[in-house]
Every structure is written in structure tokens, then in C-alpha cells.
Design a protein around this motif. Structure first.
Motif, PDB file in Angstrom:
ATOM      1  N   ARG A   1      14.512  -0.098 -12.494  1.00 53.95           N
ATOM      2  CA  ARG A   1      13.974  -1.082 -11.583  1.00 53.95           C
ATOM      3  C   ARG A   1      12.799  -1.812 -12.226  1.00 53.95           C
ATOM      4  NH1 ARG A   1      13.858   2.832  -6.338  1.00 53.95           N
ATOM      5  NH2 ARG A   1      12.913   1.055  -5.302  1.00 53.95           N
ATOM      6  N   ALA A   2      12.829  -3.140 -12.124  1.00 48.86           N
ATOM      7  CA  ALA A   2      11.741  -3.935 -12.691  1.00 48.86           C
ATOM      8  C   ALA A   2      10.626  -4.055 -11.672  1.00 48.86           C
ATOM      9  CB  ALA A   2      12.255  -5.320 -13.058  1.00 48.86           C
ATOM     10  N   VAL A   3       9.423  -3.743 -12.110  1.00 48.10           N
ATOM     11  CA  VAL A   3       8.288  -3.804 -11.191  1.00 48.10           C
ATOM     12  C   VAL A   3       7.845  -5.240 -11.008  1.00 48.10           C
ATOM     13  CG1 VAL A   3       5.931  -3.054 -10.817  1.00 48.10           C
ATOM     14  CG2 VAL A   3       7.544  -1.511 -11.911  1.00 48.10           C
ATOM     15  N   GLU A   4       7.836  -5.696  -9.762  1.00 49.47           N
ATOM     16  CA  GLU A   4       7.462  -7.086  -9.494  1.00 49.47           C
ATOM     17  C   GLU A   4       6.003  -7.210  -9.093  1.00 49.47           C
ATOM     18  OE1 GLU A   4      11.826  -7.635  -7.589  1.00 49.47           O
ATOM     19  OE2 GLU A   4      10.225  -8.873  -6.762  1.00 49.47           O
ATOM     20  N   ALA A   5       5.478  -6.197  -8.425  1.00 48.12           N
ATOM     21  CA  ALA A   5       4.076  -6.221  -7.993  1.00 48.12           C
ATOM     22  C   ALA A   5       3.645  -4.789  -7.741  1.00 48.12           C
ATOM     23  CB  ALA A   5       3.923  -7.059  -6.723  1.00 48.12           C
ATOM     24  N   VAL A   6       2.357  -4.577  -7.705  1.00 48.64           N
ATOM     25  CA  VAL A   6       1.860  -3.238  -7.366  1.00 48.64           C
ATOM     26  C   VAL A   6       0.846  -3.356  -6.244  1.00 48.64           C
ATOM     27  CG1 VAL A   6       2.212  -2.342  -9.682  1.00 48.64           C
ATOM     28  CG2 VAL A   6       0.017  -3.293  -9.058  1.00 48.64           C
ATOM     29  N   ALA A   7       0.654  -2.251  -5.553  1.00 49.62           N
ATOM     30  CA  ALA A   7      -0.342  -2.237  -4.479  1.00 49.62           C
ATOM     31  C   ALA A   7      -1.180  -0.987  -4.608  1.00 49.62           C
ATOM     32  CB  ALA A   7       0.339  -2.274  -3.118  1.00 49.62           C
TER      33      ALA A   7
END
Lengths: 212, 220
Positions: A94-100
Motif C-alpha cells: 500500500r502506498a502511503v498518501e498521508a499520515v496523521a
């Protein structure tokens, strides 16, 4: 003496009975309350990642969408980061699009808790949500609404000369890459929000992420 | 005893409350309404009435707490020593408020977040403490329940009216359903804010007093 004893005994008995009733009710409602809290947390994380949600999702629906879209942090991670990564096929990476990142701290009246969404390299803020706050409604309480929240979008976690941390300035005076408009009349709340977000940012920088 | 038959008491059946049941019920709802006549509990009436749904839940909370605490205060009235009278009342009221709060968090989470601190603040609501001290401490349990229900309902009705007016004027909806279309009705933001609540309440109290007649004040 006898009257005092009577008072003490009565108070003790009443206290015990009330405590017992409340404990029983708390225990009985605990599973439902915890489920509601978990659902709210999942919903908050999904909303800071701007994942569209159906109107009134059930707990099961919410969990499914959450598992499809978010990789939660591992227990062993020092920095607890939620990754927005859509699962296309089970085996595919899975490609990480954003983090929180979660942040929390003391507000003016009660603890404030929220999520800061960043780009995968943890340099630019994508958004911010507050999921727990009890600030003065229509003053500090406006941190939950626009335009305060949209003021964070696109801001850097570092100042122009590279120092980590955001600054919440007087309303309308935000100029630098890490400066954000505050709320006039809610100086204290803004100051505290700045402190707790910067605490999270310092943690990010310390763990090696968010490099220039 | 007089030779006339006592009036039939509404919820309690004839004679059990010495015929004062309907009188108590009418007093709480109308002639001695806690908000418009006694002017108690006004704070929460203004704070949570931004939407009709909130008002209804808050009203339900107060009916439950007032009736339940009145019942138990009345049941214990002969056993309660005078020195701890008020503390006991607060303990009983607080227990029921927290029970309601827990149930709300379990079954109606969104509303619990919307009402926020105001559910807990029911403990400090003058209406409930007032009824416990002025009525439940010196009347029988059945009548005390009626009084609790009546005052709670009196409060709930006022809240519902204010909530309906504020939601309708402030957003054009009622219970979330659009009534006044956005296309021709510009939403009145004042209705959603505190001053709007005050104005609505003021009008309501004036109407109540004009139609119901003012409470008899003893002549000096």
C-alpha cells in the motif's frame, strides 16, 4: 452524640448505595460507550484524511472503511502515526498518501485532543481536526470550525529559517510559512493549541521524520 | 373533613393523593411553571435550545431526574436526619443525572457530545433541588412523583417551544427537516445565538403570564 452517629451512618449508607448504582450502570454501559468512542476515533482519522463516509455509518461499516484506508501505528512504534494507505488488493503493497499524528494537551477548560494530517514526508500540514475540546463556544470553540482549521492547510512544520514548530499569530497577520491565523478573543486557547501541536511536531522531528 | 367529595386525582386514582394530584400536575405544567413563572433553570433553557432535538432530549432528562429524585427524596424523607438533608438531596439528584448521562453516552452518543457539559449541569439545576426541598421532603411519594413529572414537563414544554422557534428561525428546519426553504428564507443567525434565545424566552414568558394570569402575590 447519638444524632451525629445517625447522620454519619445515614450519609455512609446513602453514599454506598449511590456509588453501587452508578458503578453498576457504568459497567453495563461500558461496552457500548467504548464502541462509540472507538467509532468516533476512526471517524475522526478518516475525516482528517478526507476519506468520504456514508451518511450514518454503522460501527461495522466504519471499521471496514477504516481497515481499508488506514494503517494504524504498531504498539512498538515510538511515534504513533496513522498512515493513509488504500488497500487495493490484499497482497499489494500500500502506498502511503498521508499520515496523521495525534496531539493533546490542556485547553483552557478541559483537555484538547486532535489529529494533525501531514504529507508522507511529514513536512507540510495537510489538515487538522479537533475531536475533543470544551473551550468557550463561539470563542475558543471556533478552533473546530473554519476558517481556523483551513489556516493550517499547506503550512510547513518549520519556520522560514528551519526551526521546527508552528506559530499561531494574531488574526489576519499570518505571513511566514509556518504562521497561522489565530482567533481574536481566544488568545489563551490558541496559545495552548500552538503548544500542543508543537509538542507533536518536536516529537516528529526527534524521531527523524520531517527532515528538511 | 368537608362533606364534598375530593376531585379525582389524575395519575394516582381517586383519593390516594387526597385529590391534590391534578392540582399538582396543573401547577407544574402551567400555573406555577418552573421557567415562565418560577423563573428557575433558565440557563440551560437558553444554552441547549439551538435545535428542537437537543431541547427534547434535555427536557426528557429533566423529567426523568426530577421525577426519580423526587420519588426517592420523598421515600427517605422520614429517615433523613435534618443535618444532612440537602446533601442527601444532592447525592440522589447527582446519581440520577449521572445514570442518564451514562445511558446517553451509550445509546445516543452524538447528542451526548452536543449537549456536552449541560447534562452534568442538571445536578445544579434549581428546579430539581427546589422541588426536592420544597415538595418531596414533605409530601408522599406518589404525589412527589406527580410533582416531579409536572415540573419536568413544564420545563420540557418551554424548552421544546424555544427550541422549535430557534431552529425554525435560525436554520429553517425542524428536527433536521427543511421547512423554510433556503431559496427564499434568509436564515436569522441571531436566533441561533444567546441573545436570540433571551428574546424568544422573554416573549414566551410574557405570553404565558398574559394568558395564564400572574401568580397571586400576597398583598403587602
Amino acid at each position: 452524640m447519638k444524632r451525629n452517629l445517625h447522620m454519619i451512618l445515614y450519609a455512609a449508607c446513602l453514599g454506598c448505595v449511590c456509588a453501587a448504582v452508578l458503578t453498576a450502570v457504568a459497567q453495563l454501559t461500558k461496552p457500548l460507550r467504548l464502541a462509540n468512542e472507538e467509532a468516533e476515533k476512526m471517524s475522526n482519522i478518516l475525516s482528517v484524511f478526507e476519506v468520504p463516509l456514508p451518511g450514518k455509518p454503522t460501527h461495522a461499516e466504519l471499521k471496514e472503511i477504516f481497515e481499508e484506508n488506514v494503517i494504524p501505528p504498531k504498539q512498538s512504534d515510538k511515534l504513533k502515526v496513522y498512515k493513509h494507505a488504500v488497500a487495493r488488493v490484499a497482497a499489494e503493497r500500500r502506498a502511503v498518501e498521508a499520515v496523521a499524528v495525534e496531539f493533546s494537551g490542556p485547553g483552557l477548560w478541559a483537555p484538547i485532543k486532535g489529529l494533525l494530517a501531514l504529507d508522507p514526508k511529514m513536512r507540510i500540514i495537510r489538515g487538522i481536526t479537533f475531536y475533543e475540546q470544551k473551550e468557550t463556544p463561539s470563542l475558543g470553540g471556533r478552533i473546530e470550525h473554519e476558517p481556523f482549521r483551513s489556516g493550517f492547510v499547506g503550512k510547513s512544520i518549520r519556520s522560514a529559517d528551519g526551526r521546527p514548530g508552528i506559530r499561531i499569530v494574531k488574526e489576519g497577520k499570518a505571513k511566514g510559512p509556518n504562521e497561522i491565523d489565530g482567533i481574536s478573543g481566544a488568545t489563551n486557547t490558541c496559545r495552548r493549541v500552538e503548544a500542543m501541536v508543537n509538542e507533536a511536531i518536536l516529537q516528529i522531528v526527534k524521531e527523524g521524520a520531517g527532515d528538511k | 373533613m368537608t362533606n364534598s367529595t375530593p376531585p379525582i386525582c389524575g395519575p394516582c386514582g381517586g383519593g390516594i393523593c387526597d385529590g391534590r394530584g391534578t392540582q399538582t400536575l396543573k401547577a407544574g405544567l402551567w400555573s406555577d411553571n418552573p421557567i415562565s413563572i418560577q423563573m428557575l433553570g433558565v440557563c440551560s433553557a437558553l444554552a441547549v435550545t439551538t435545535h428542537l432535538e437537543n431541547s427534547l432530549v434535555m427536557g426528557a432528562a429533566l423529567v426523568f431526574v426530577c421525577a426519580a429524585s423526587n420519588l426517592f427524596v420523598s421515600l427517605l424523607r422520614k429517615a433523613t436526619p435534618r443535618g444532612v438533608r440537602m446533601i442527601a438531596e444532592v447525592a440522589i439528584i447527582a446519581t440520577f443525572v449521572i445514570v442518564f448521562d451514562q445511558l446517553l453516552k451509550a445509546f445516543y452518543w452524538d447528542m451526548s457530545k452536543t449537549l456536552g457539559a449541560y447534562v452534568g449541569l442538571i445536578i445544579t439545576n434549581c428546579i430539581i433541588m427546589g422541588r426536592a426541598e420544597a415538595f418531596a421532603m414533605r409530601n408522599r411519594p406518589m404525589l412527589s412523583i406527580v410533582d416531579g413529572l409536572a415540573n419536568g414537563l413544564g420545563y420540557a414544554v418551554i424548552l421544546a417551544i424555544i427550541g422549535a422557534v430557534r431552529e425554525l428561525l435560525g436554520e429553517g428546519t425542524l428536527l433536521g427537516h427543511e421547512i423554510l426553504s433556503e431559496t427564499w428564507y434568509p436564515a436569522n443567525e441571531l436566533a441561533g445565538l444567546a441573545p436570540g434565545a433571551f428574546i424568544a424566552l422573554g416573549f414566551l414568558i410574557a405570553i404565558f403570564n398574559a394568558v395564564g394570569g400572574p401568580r397571586e402575590e400576597p398583598k403587602p
